[in-house]
Scaffold this active site. Structure first.
Site, PDB file in Angstrom:
ATOM      1  N   SER A 138       0.830  -1.195   0.000  1.00  0.00           N
ATOM      2  CA  SER A 138       0.000   0.000   0.000  1.00  0.00           C
ATOM      3  C   SER A 138       0.868   1.250   0.000  1.00  0.00           C
ATOM      4  O   SER A 138       1.790   1.362   0.826  1.00  0.00           O
ATOM      5  CB  SER A 138      -0.902  -0.007   1.243  1.00  0.00           C
ATOM      6  N   SER A 139       0.621   2.183  -0.916  1.00  0.00           N
ATOM      7  CA  SER A 139       1.335   3.459  -0.980  1.00  0.00           C
ATOM      8  C   SER A 139       2.833   3.203  -1.163  1.00  0.00           C
ATOM      9  O   SER A 139       3.242   2.693  -2.196  1.00  0.00           O
ATOM     10  CB  SER A 139       1.042   4.289   0.278  1.00  0.00           C
TER      11      SER A 139
END
Length: 434
Positions: A151-152
């Protein structure tokens, strides 16, 4: 105290059925636990490694490397995502690396340095490959079923690892990532102040993006790992426009058109574009999540990633290992109570330090169910307001002595799901829940 627990379990089971996955309503009597590995081989990134090994698994289980966002940790991502629960269901092993490189948003995975952009060059990518090798040697992990997700910052590193080590990873699922080679150097990081995420520096041709991947491992002629890409249309931190740049990079690598061969809606507000090759295989697929900000993966998305990897299918004979965890050995305990009405709710959370050392500053990581958005809170600061949330101490409650408790809470809006978070992590360590 739990609120309407039987109803919440029914809702959760129904939601999972939508994506073709049904989990048992009750956990196994003996549950695996997250374990830190302190010596796993060459570690130029100085990273920490945690691993989740399910009790029941094939003799040669698949491996998923699951990577957190900036400011997070491996244990935090374990607590706030659904990958460990899916590992229990399907018998794969999950590696949770913890980044140690400081950037503007805390500790982030290094996708900017020259060393990290060269295969075998050093920094975090080499450390992550060492973790994979450790799991293959220690647990018999299948080298033909190794996958990356995140994520990210972890989504950025997912793109990175597929470019640098196409012979190690068979596929990846990048949530809110950027193309490989998007960041010029350390000065161009973090997101929000860089040319990459500011727009101008990321507007390259498909050929330029594809060349960046091909140059990462000169002379490589083997198969490339498939990739699944996810982005929210309302993401203001890592702009939604970067999803198209990722698509252009990987379709060029596979020699595909940038025009999708099919488009559908697997769930409400999910638009999926698929890019098939001449044989009908799908090396690239991209999900646009309407109205979502910087808050992925949300409920059901991890299951979609695991299905894309092919890990939702049985593979070989299964072995069962019993893991014994003594009650009370977790360093923290969390209880939560939800009071819901129409389109709103309040949640009260009690955090207890069950360890032997005082905490001087704390943060609590958890994931809100889809549709919940925090509007205000007390005794802590909350960021972001939806998805994977971190609650950080206020000035008056920063110290938490052994056996001491602190009460925090928030008010939120919801769209129907009023469940409390399924798991919590305090300062990166998973907490017991009651």
């Amino acid at each position: 105290m739990k609120v309407n627990r039987s109803l919440l379990l029914a809702v959760a089971a129904a939601a999972l059925t939508v994506v073709g996955l049904v989990l048992p309503a009750t956990p196994p009597a003996a549950a695996a636990s997250l374990t830190e590995v302190t010596s796993f081989g060459n570690n130029p990134g100085g990273m920490r490694m945690h691993v989740y090994v399910p009790d029941s698994r094939p003799t040669n289980p698949g491996i998923v490397v699951a990577m957190h966002g900036c400011g997070g940790s491996g244990p935090g991502f374990y607590a706030s995502s659904e990958f460990a629960g899916l590992a229990d269901r399907y018998g794969f092993i999950v590696i949770y690396p913890s980044a140690q490189q400081q950037a503007g948003f805390g500790k982030c995975f290094d996708t900017w340095s020259d060393a990290a952009k060269r295969r075998g060059g050093g920094s975090d990518p080499v450390s992550i490959v060492s973790m994979v090798n450790y799991v293959q040697q220690r647990y018999g992990g299948d080298p033909n079923r190794v996958y990356a997700t995140g994520s990210s910052s972890g989504g950025m590193m997912t793109n990175h690892m597929l470019a640098l080590y196409p012979d190690v990873f068979k596929a990846g699922a990048a949530f809110m990532g950027v193309p490989f080679q998007c960041f010029a150097n350390a000065a161009d990081y973090p997101p929000g102040s860089s040319k990459c995420t500011g727009g101008g520096g990321a507007n390259r041709t498909p050929q330029q993006w594809g060349d960046a991947v091909r140059q990462a491992y000169p002379g490589y002629t083997g198969p490339r790992p498939r990739i699944q890409l996810w982005h929210g249309t309302a993401d203001n931190l890592v702009p939604y426009a970067l999803l198209q740049e990722e698509i252009e990079q990987w379709t060029n690598v596979f020699g595909l058109s940038q025009t999708p061969t099919s488009t559908d809606t697997p769930q409400a507000n999910w638009t999926r574009r698929r890019y098939a090759d001449s044989s009908g295989a799908i090396p690239v697929e991209a999900y646009s999540i309407q109205g979502a900000g910087h808050s992925l993966p949300a409920g059901g998305m991890a299951a979609q990633a695991i299905a894309f990897f092919g890990l939702d299918r049985a593979s070989g004979p299964t072995t069962t290992t019993t893991t014994t965890t003594e009650p009370g050995t977790e360093p923290c305990r969390v209880t939560s109570t939800v009071n819901a009405w129409n389109a709103g709710l309040t949640e009260s959370i009690t955090i207890t330090n069950t360890g032997t050392t005082a905490l001087n500053g704390w943060s609590l990581d958890f994931t809100l169910p889809g549709g919940q958005t925090i509007t205000s809170g007390w005794n802590a600061t909350y960021s972001p307001s939806s998805g994977q949330v971190t609650a950080r101490n206020a000035a008056h409650n920063a110290t938490l002595a052994p056996n001491a408790s602190v009460e925090i809470g928030f008010q939120a809006t919801h769209t129907g799901d009023t469940a409390e978070p399924a798991a919590f992590a305090l300062n990166g360590m998973a907490c017991a829940t009651a």
